[in-house]
Design a protein around this motif. Structure first.
Motif, short mmCIF file in Angstrom:
data_model
loop_
_atom_site.label_atom_id
_atom_site.label_comp_id
_atom_site.label_asym_id
_atom_site.label_seq_id
_atom_site.Cartn_x
_atom_site.Cartn_y
_atom_site.Cartn_z
N LYS A 146 -1.46 13.38 17.02
CA LYS A 146 -0.02 13.14 17.04
C LYS A 146 0.43 12.34 18.26
O LYS A 146 1.51 11.74 18.24
CB LYS A 146 0.74 14.47 17.01
N THR B 88 6.03 22.74 19.53
CA THR B 88 6.39 23.90 18.71
C THR B 88 5.99 25.16 19.49
O THR B 88 5.46 25.06 20.59
CB THR B 88 5.68 23.89 17.34
N HIS C 271 2.86 38.42 22.71
CA HIS C 271 1.66 37.68 23.15
C HIS C 271 1.19 38.18 24.52
O HIS C 271 -0.01 38.37 24.73
CB HIS C 271 1.96 36.18 23.22
N LEU D 11 -0.67 41.29 24.17
CA LEU D 11 -2.03 41.08 23.64
C LEU D 11 -2.99 40.59 24.72
O LEU D 11 -4.21 40.72 24.58
CB LEU D 11 -2.01 40.04 22.52
N ASP E 20 10.18 33.54 12.77
CA ASP E 20 9.75 34.93 12.89
C ASP E 20 10.92 35.91 12.96
O ASP E 20 10.93 36.94 12.27
CB ASP E 20 8.87 35.12 14.15
N ILE E 21 11.91 35.58 13.76
CA ILE E 21 13.02 36.51 13.97
C ILE E 21 13.91 36.66 12.73
O ILE E 21 14.71 37.60 12.66
CB ILE E 21 13.93 36.09 15.17
N ASN F 103 2.30 36.04 13.83
CA ASN F 103 2.53 37.16 14.75
C ASN F 103 3.09 38.41 14.09
O ASN F 103 2.85 39.53 14.56
CB ASN F 103 3.49 36.68 15.85
N ARG F 104 3.84 38.28 13.00
CA ARG F 104 4.54 39.43 12.46
C ARG F 104 3.74 40.18 11.38
O ARG F 104 2.93 39.60 10.67
CB ARG F 104 5.90 39.01 11.87
N ILE G 76 -2.91 27.66 10.12
CA ILE G 76 -3.18 27.41 11.54
C ILE G 76 -2.89 25.95 11.84
O ILE G 76 -3.79 25.10 11.86
CB ILE G 76 -4.66 27.71 11.89
N SER H 265 0.41 23.14 13.65
CA SER H 265 1.73 22.91 14.23
C SER H 265 2.37 21.80 13.42
O SER H 265 1.84 20.70 13.33
CB SER H 265 1.56 22.49 15.69
N PHE H 266 3.49 22.10 12.78
CA PHE H 266 4.07 21.16 11.82
C PHE H 266 5.20 20.34 12.45
O PHE H 266 6.09 20.89 13.08
CB PHE H 266 4.61 21.93 10.61
N GLN I 273 -2.97 38.02 15.08
CA GLN I 273 -2.10 37.87 16.25
C GLN I 273 -2.86 37.25 17.42
O GLN I 273 -2.32 36.43 18.16
CB GLN I 273 -1.52 39.23 16.66
N ASN J 134 -3.25 33.67 16.79
CA ASN J 134 -1.96 33.04 17.00
C ASN J 134 -1.71 32.76 18.49
O ASN J 134 -1.25 31.67 18.86
CB ASN J 134 -0.88 33.96 16.42
N VAL J 135 -2.05 33.71 19.34
CA VAL J 135 -1.95 33.47 20.80
C VAL J 135 -2.85 32.31 21.19
O VAL J 135 -2.46 31.42 21.95
CB VAL J 135 -2.38 34.70 21.63
N VAL K 194 -1.33 29.10 20.50
CA VAL K 194 -0.33 28.72 21.50
C VAL K 194 -1.00 27.99 22.66
O VAL K 194 -0.51 26.96 23.13
CB VAL K 194 0.44 29.97 22.00
#
Lengths: 256, 256
Positions: A203, A214, A228, A231, B68-69, B91-92, B110, B112-113, B159, B162-163, B166
């Protein structure tokens, strides 16, 4: 383009890869100085010496590829008349070489070198600088035989580019390292992340990276950030970096 | 492989890309719920609704791709009998959906859009989880129509992954962002770093990233570190991250 007679001073990763590139680019590698006489020899038929006093006076170009902190010490022992002498540091001044020769400069490849992983030097941008027209003319010509991308740059800009390289290579690689260690300990396959990692880099060719951001920090999702951090409580280095960078992202997108 | 009747709930970046993937994978997109009725419609001939009360009861699979929220709030308004309902969060818990239907789960891509950058969903690993055998069977079958890599995983592992995502995406992209901004302000072309960036990622396929680490921190070169920090004194965010990560690298290689 001439064929230059090259002397390489150093036996680290840069020297290791440069030896291959010089010999395959039509130049002649006439000597390697290698303080520890390690196995760089097995890869070359050149004359190898372990003492700086025995450095050949017959070269056209002398490339000092030693650690930044060792450049001064090596330079103090070289007296090469008007031969072109360069170092490969992104950070240090070419003036460290001003007693070695009348013609000196910098030959800085923008890459991170790993001993046993082959690299195509043709694709590595070379940032160069020279103290005289004579030096610059020869350095440009030689550099173009090594790489398709040769960039003349002054010291300050080169140093800034070097810092930038620390961010995009050293720091991202360290992030991969911590993540790799973490998933290994948690028995999760790191390779699941490969398409995400590649896509993140792809990208960069398509727009400003700030527009691609993101994740929980950029959307100020404190609940996910807290979950996070929870964790990561057994992983203090990951936790610290998670908090430091997340706080920086929160701040960046507040003020931009 | 069956053709499933799919309802997509959400209009963010995940929904935007999923709409295209569902329609091109042999499934039938029968409805999109879009709270703001934004321009997702222009990309699809499907029925669009702006109220959750009008969600079709004729779907096989309902994919909730909202922040998520917002998952809990959306789930509270859906009553879908035994239809498969999934969310796309890394995460949820899938249990957020346990009042929507007897069959529910997670469908976590998995990746990032970014809205306007096309993506090949076939190459995106899908991490899935389901609450029942019925749900799992359908979710596996559907997921395989979307991606070549479908991975069953429990909540805790998802989860953790997911971390990890990030770190390797959000944090590296932020590092690219700060570096890009820095070089732009200093009038240096960021693209000079492209081969270095790509090579850093290529090496991940060749070995443990800890073995690829280079730079001043790993060689404890405090002189270069200090000179870099000096160069960054006008850039507090870069300076802070430079110091935080360099200190972490120094510590890592001392203890490993």
């Amino acid at each position: 383009m001439k064929s230059y007679r090259v002397v390489i001073i150093g036996a680290g990763n840069v020297a290791y890869h440069l030896v291959r590139s010089v010999t395959s680019s039509g130049n002649k590698l006439i000597q390697i100085y290698n303080r520890t006489l390690s196995n760089i020899s097995s890869t070359s038929n050149s004359n190898i010496t372990g003492t700086l006093n025995s450095i050949s006076q017959d070269g056209d170009i002398y490339i000092i590829c030693v650690k930044d902190i060792a450049i001064e010490e090596v330079a103090a022992k070289l007296r090469l008349g008007d031969k072109l002498v360069v170092h490969t540091s992104g950070n240090r001044s070419m003036n460290l070489l001003n007693e070695c020769s009348e013609n000196y400069g910098v030959f800085y490849p923008i890459q991170s070198f790993t001993r046993n992983i082959p690299i195509n030097f043709k694709k590595i941008p070379l940032v160069i600088e020279a103290n005289s027209e004579t030096a610059q003319e020869m350095l440009v010509d030689f550099s173009r035989s090594i790489s398709q991308q040769v960039i003349l740059m002054n010291e300050t800009d080169r140093q800034k580019l070097n810092v930038a390289g620390v961010f995009v290579n050293n720091f991202t690689n360290y992030i991969y390292t911590l993540t790799h260690d973490y998933l290994k300990k948690e028995n999760i396959d790191f390779n699941i992340l490969q398409p995400l990692i590649q896509n993140t880099v792809d990208k960069l060719l398509l727009g400003n990276p700030s527009e691609m951001q993101t994740g929980p920090a950029v959307r100020s999702d404190q609940e996910t950030i807290n979950s996070h951090i929870e964790l990561l409580k057994q992983y203090p280095q990951l936790k610290d970096i998670y908090q430091d960078i997340s706080n920086s992202i929160l701040e960046y997108y507040k003020s931009n």
